[in-house]
Design a protein around this motif. Structure first.
Motif, PDB file in Angstrom:
ATOM      1  N   LEU A  46    -103.277 -25.566  24.547  1.00 48.86           N
ATOM      2  CA  LEU A  46    -103.834 -24.232  24.393  1.00 48.86           C
ATOM      3  C   LEU A  46    -104.563 -23.731  25.637  1.00 48.86           C
ATOM      4  N   ILE A  47    -105.139 -24.642  26.404  1.00 46.55           N
ATOM      5  CA  ILE A  47    -105.987 -24.237  27.519  1.00 46.55           C
ATOM      6  C   ILE A  47    -105.237 -24.153  28.840  1.00 46.55           C
ATOM      7  N   VAL A  48    -104.284 -25.060  29.073  1.00 42.38           N
ATOM      8  CA  VAL A  48    -103.594 -25.103  30.366  1.00 42.38           C
ATOM      9  C   VAL A  48    -102.924 -23.775  30.719  1.00 42.38           C
ATOM     10  N   PRO A  49    -102.206 -23.101  29.793  1.00 40.31           N
ATOM     11  CA  PRO A  49    -101.619 -21.807  30.168  1.00 40.31           C
ATOM     12  C   PRO A  49    -102.647 -20.783  30.625  1.00 40.31           C
ATOM     13  N   LEU A  50    -103.833 -20.794  29.998  1.00 41.74           N
ATOM     14  CA  LEU A  50    -104.869 -19.854  30.412  1.00 41.74           C
ATOM     15  C   LEU A  50    -105.415 -20.221  31.797  1.00 41.74           C
ATOM     16  N   ILE A  51    -105.553 -21.526  32.044  1.00 44.09           N
ATOM     17  CA  ILE A  51    -105.996 -21.946  33.370  1.00 44.09           C
ATOM     18  C   ILE A  51    -104.965 -21.567  34.423  1.00 44.09           C
ATOM     19  N   ALA A  52    -103.685 -21.731  34.066  1.00 47.63           N
ATOM     20  CA  ALA A  52    -102.626 -21.364  35.008  1.00 47.63           C
ATOM     21  C   ALA A  52    -102.661 -19.879  35.335  1.00 47.63           C
ATOM     22  N   LEU A  53    -103.005 -19.076  34.339  1.00 46.35           N
ATOM     23  CA  LEU A  53    -103.111 -17.636  34.574  1.00 46.35           C
ATOM     24  C   LEU A  53    -104.211 -17.330  35.578  1.00 46.35           C
ATOM     25  N   LEU A  54    -105.315 -18.053  35.456  1.00 47.56           N
ATOM     26  CA  LEU A  54    -106.421 -17.849  36.394  1.00 47.56           C
ATOM     27  C   LEU A  54    -106.086 -18.385  37.790  1.00 47.56           C
ATOM     28  N   VAL A  55    -105.385 -19.514  37.842  1.00 46.94           N
ATOM     29  CA  VAL A  55    -105.037 -20.109  39.140  1.00 46.94           C
ATOM     30  C   VAL A  55    -104.057 -19.229  39.901  1.00 46.94           C
ATOM     31  N   ARG A  56    -103.077 -18.686  39.196  1.00 44.62           N
ATOM     32  CA  ARG A  56    -102.038 -17.883  39.840  1.00 44.62           C
ATOM     33  C   ARG A  56    -102.430 -16.408  40.002  1.00 44.62           C
ATOM     34  N   ALA A  57    -103.615 -16.062  39.587  1.00 43.35           N
ATOM     35  CA  ALA A  57    -104.023 -14.658  39.682  1.00 43.35           C
ATOM     36  C   ALA A  57    -104.123 -14.216  41.140  1.00 43.35           C
ATOM     37  N   PRO A  58    -103.645 -13.036  41.455  1.00 43.34           N
ATOM     38  CA  PRO A  58    -103.736 -12.522  42.837  1.00 43.34           C
ATOM     39  C   PRO A  58    -105.117 -11.948  43.115  1.00 43.34           C
ATOM     40  N   TRP A  59    -106.088 -12.842  43.325  1.00 45.85           N
ATOM     41  CA  TRP A  59    -107.464 -12.397  43.433  1.00 45.85           C
ATOM     42  C   TRP A  59    -107.674 -11.459  44.631  1.00 45.85           C
ATOM     43  N   ARG A  60    -106.947 -11.689  45.725  1.00 46.76           N
ATOM     44  CA  ARG A  60    -107.145 -10.842  46.899  1.00 46.76           C
ATOM     45  C   ARG A  60    -106.665  -9.417  46.655  1.00 46.76           C
ATOM     46  N   SER A  61    -105.556  -9.292  45.970  1.00 46.09           N
ATOM     47  CA  SER A  61    -105.017  -7.947  45.714  1.00 46.09           C
ATOM     48  C   SER A  61    -105.475  -7.385  44.379  1.00 46.09           C
ATOM     49  N   ALA A 252     -94.198  -4.624  34.182  1.00 43.62           N
ATOM     50  CA  ALA A 252     -94.549  -5.152  35.497  1.00 43.62           C
ATOM     51  C   ALA A 252     -93.965  -6.538  35.722  1.00 43.62           C
ATOM     52  N   LEU A 253     -93.813  -7.316  34.661  1.00 44.71           N
ATOM     53  CA  LEU A 253     -93.288  -8.667  34.796  1.00 44.71           C
ATOM     54  C   LEU A 253     -91.869  -8.672  35.346  1.00 44.71           C
ATOM     55  N   GLN A 254     -91.133  -7.615  35.106  1.00 47.30           N
ATOM     56  CA  GLN A 254     -89.757  -7.548  35.569  1.00 47.30           C
ATOM     57  C   GLN A 254     -89.653  -7.203  37.058  1.00 47.30           C
ATOM     58  N   SER A 255     -90.643  -6.541  37.611  1.00 48.30           N
ATOM     59  CA  SER A 255     -90.550  -6.100  39.006  1.00 48.30           C
ATOM     60  C   SER A 255     -91.692  -6.595  39.890  1.00 48.30           C
ATOM     61  N   ASP A 256     -92.885  -6.802  39.297  1.00 50.00           N
ATOM     62  CA  ASP A 256     -94.055  -7.191  40.078  1.00 50.00           C
ATOM     63  C   ASP A 256     -94.876  -8.209  39.281  1.00 50.00           C
ATOM     64  N   PRO A 257     -94.534  -9.497  39.381  1.00 43.48           N
ATOM     65  CA  PRO A 257     -95.249 -10.512  38.593  1.00 43.48           C
ATOM     66  C   PRO A 257     -96.744 -10.547  38.852  1.00 43.48           C
ATOM     67  N   GLU A 258     -97.174 -10.280  40.088  1.00 43.39           N
ATOM     68  CA  GLU A 258     -98.606 -10.293  40.372  1.00 43.39           C
ATOM     69  C   GLU A 258     -99.338  -9.207  39.591  1.00 43.39           C
ATOM     70  N   ALA A 259     -98.730  -8.033  39.501  1.00 42.64           N
ATOM     71  CA  ALA A 259     -99.339  -6.971  38.700  1.00 42.64           C
ATOM     72  C   ALA A 259     -99.384  -7.351  37.229  1.00 42.64           C
ATOM     73  N   ALA A 260     -98.353  -8.041  36.754  1.00 44.08           N
ATOM     74  CA  ALA A 260     -98.340  -8.477  35.357  1.00 44.08           C
ATOM     75  C   ALA A 260     -99.472  -9.461  35.092  1.00 44.08           C
ATOM     76  N   ILE A 261     -99.719 -10.376  36.045  1.00 48.86           N
ATOM     77  CA  ILE A 261    -100.815 -11.328  35.880  1.00 48.86           C
ATOM     78  C   ILE A 261    -102.160 -10.606  35.890  1.00 48.86           C
ATOM     79  N   ALA A 262    -102.314  -9.634  36.775  1.00 47.91           N
ATOM     80  CA  ALA A 262    -103.574  -8.887  36.844  1.00 47.91           C
ATOM     81  C   ALA A 262    -103.839  -8.139  35.538  1.00 47.91           C
ATOM     82  N   LEU A 263    -102.812  -7.506  34.989  1.00 47.62           N
ATOM     83  CA  LEU A 263    -102.973  -6.799  33.719  1.00 47.62           C
ATOM     84  C   LEU A 263    -103.254  -7.778  32.584  1.00 47.62           C
ATOM     85  N   SER A 264    -102.626  -8.938  32.632  1.00 43.05           N
ATOM     86  CA  SER A 264    -102.869  -9.950  31.601  1.00 43.05           C
ATOM     87  C   SER A 264    -104.312 -10.425  31.625  1.00 43.05           C
ATOM     88  N   LEU A 265    -104.889 -10.518  32.821  1.00 46.24           N
ATOM     89  CA  LEU A 265    -106.282 -10.935  32.925  1.00 46.24           C
ATOM     90  C   LEU A 265    -107.224  -9.920  32.282  1.00 46.24           C
TER      91      LEU A 265
END
Length: 286
Positions: A46-61, A252-265
């Motif tokens: 349950l926790i690892v996917p959420l951690i992965a979301l935080l790790v892969r988040a495009p914090w700079r952008s 966004a997931l289909q064209s810009d995965p980083e934007a999809a991660i940002a929106l998911s956060l």
């Protein structure tokens, strides 16, 4: 000596045979490894996917992603529609919960099952059901269109309808449970003193069940905010009109995965805030 050995053996048999290895935790209690291992696996699952979301988040952008017009448009639409859907659920869901909790009538069990059905119904199926009922050729929608000129599918109002359809059962269940736990004698005493049934409900029952209504409203709002399947089926995915945050994530997931991660956060932060608001009701401190 022999009787003592036999007694110890019998005690061991009653306790489940040979001792199994236990892991000590707080309070001096032992946790059996056959329970501890799958529990830790479940926690990681349950926790690892959420951690992965935080790790892969495009914090700079992230600031650039969050300040784009499309994101704010989708976020504003999501907040407005979820809040409106929650208001609709309160207006019609609280009386429905009171009916199920306090009034005996034939088929009440069936009605309760139908009310809770959207909880287990696939959201896409709910969207198809709404189309067949409220679409332009639906059994109700065709009359709304011909008599009043009201068209719900693929409109912002359609988003509200879809979200209320899937979110209201959460409110009804919460309020009904609170009503069943509340003592009905207070309401009966008010009617004995001359108050009407509605006045007793408004002046006595509502204050008693206010925490349950608040919890149900928060749950309904969170469910409406995260709704995807019924919304895209019944209301479509039109930016600025029906594209809510979950739909924007999917697009966004289909064209810009980083934007999809940002929106998911953003949605993750909202979910954490909802849990924090409900912790006093459903969670106990360790």
């Amino acid at each position: 000596m022999t009787s003592t050995v036999k007694s110890d053996a019998a005690t061991g048999a009653l306790r489940g045979g040979p001792r199994r290895r236990r892991v000590r935790v707080g309070g001096g209690r032992g946790v059996p490894l056959p329970l501890l291992v799958p529990a830790l696996i479940g926690l990681a699952f349950l926790i690892v996917p959420l951690i992965a979301l935080l790790v892969r988040a495009p914090w700079r952008s992230m600031p650039e992603q969050m300040t784009s017009a499309e994101v704010w448009q989708a976020l504003q639409l999501s907040l407005v529609c979820a809040t409106t859907a929650t208001a609709v659920s309160l207006v019609i869901g609280v009386p429905l919960a009171w009916l199920l909790a306090r009034v005996e009538f034939p088929g009440r069990g069936l009605v309760r099952a139908l009310v809770t059905l959207p909880l287990v119904l696939p959201p896409v199926v709910g969207g198809v059901a709404l189309l067949t009922a409220l679409g332009r050729n639906g059994i109700v929608g065709k009359w709304l269109d011909s008599w009043f000129g009201i068209t719900l599918p693929f409109t912002t109002a359609g988003v509200v309808v879809a979200e209320a359809f899937v979110a209201m059962p959460f409110l009804v269940i919460s309020v009904e449970g609170t009503l069943r736990a509340a003592d009905p004698r207070y309401e009966e005493a008010a009617t004995t003193l001359g108050a009407s049934r509605f006045t007793a409900f408004r002046r006595v029952t509502l204050p008693l069940i206010a925490p349950g209504i608040a919890a149900g409203a928060v749950l309904a709002w969170a469910r409406a905010l995260g709704e995807f399947g019924a919304t895209i089926t019944f209301a479509g995915n039109f930016p600025g009109r029906t594209q809510t945050m979950p739909l924007a994530v999917y697009l966004a997931l289909q064209s810009d995965p980083e934007a999809a991660i940002a929106l998911s956060l953003v949605l993750l932060a909202v979910s954490i805030a909802v849990l924090a608001g409900l912790r006093d009701r459903w969670m106990t401190a360790g």
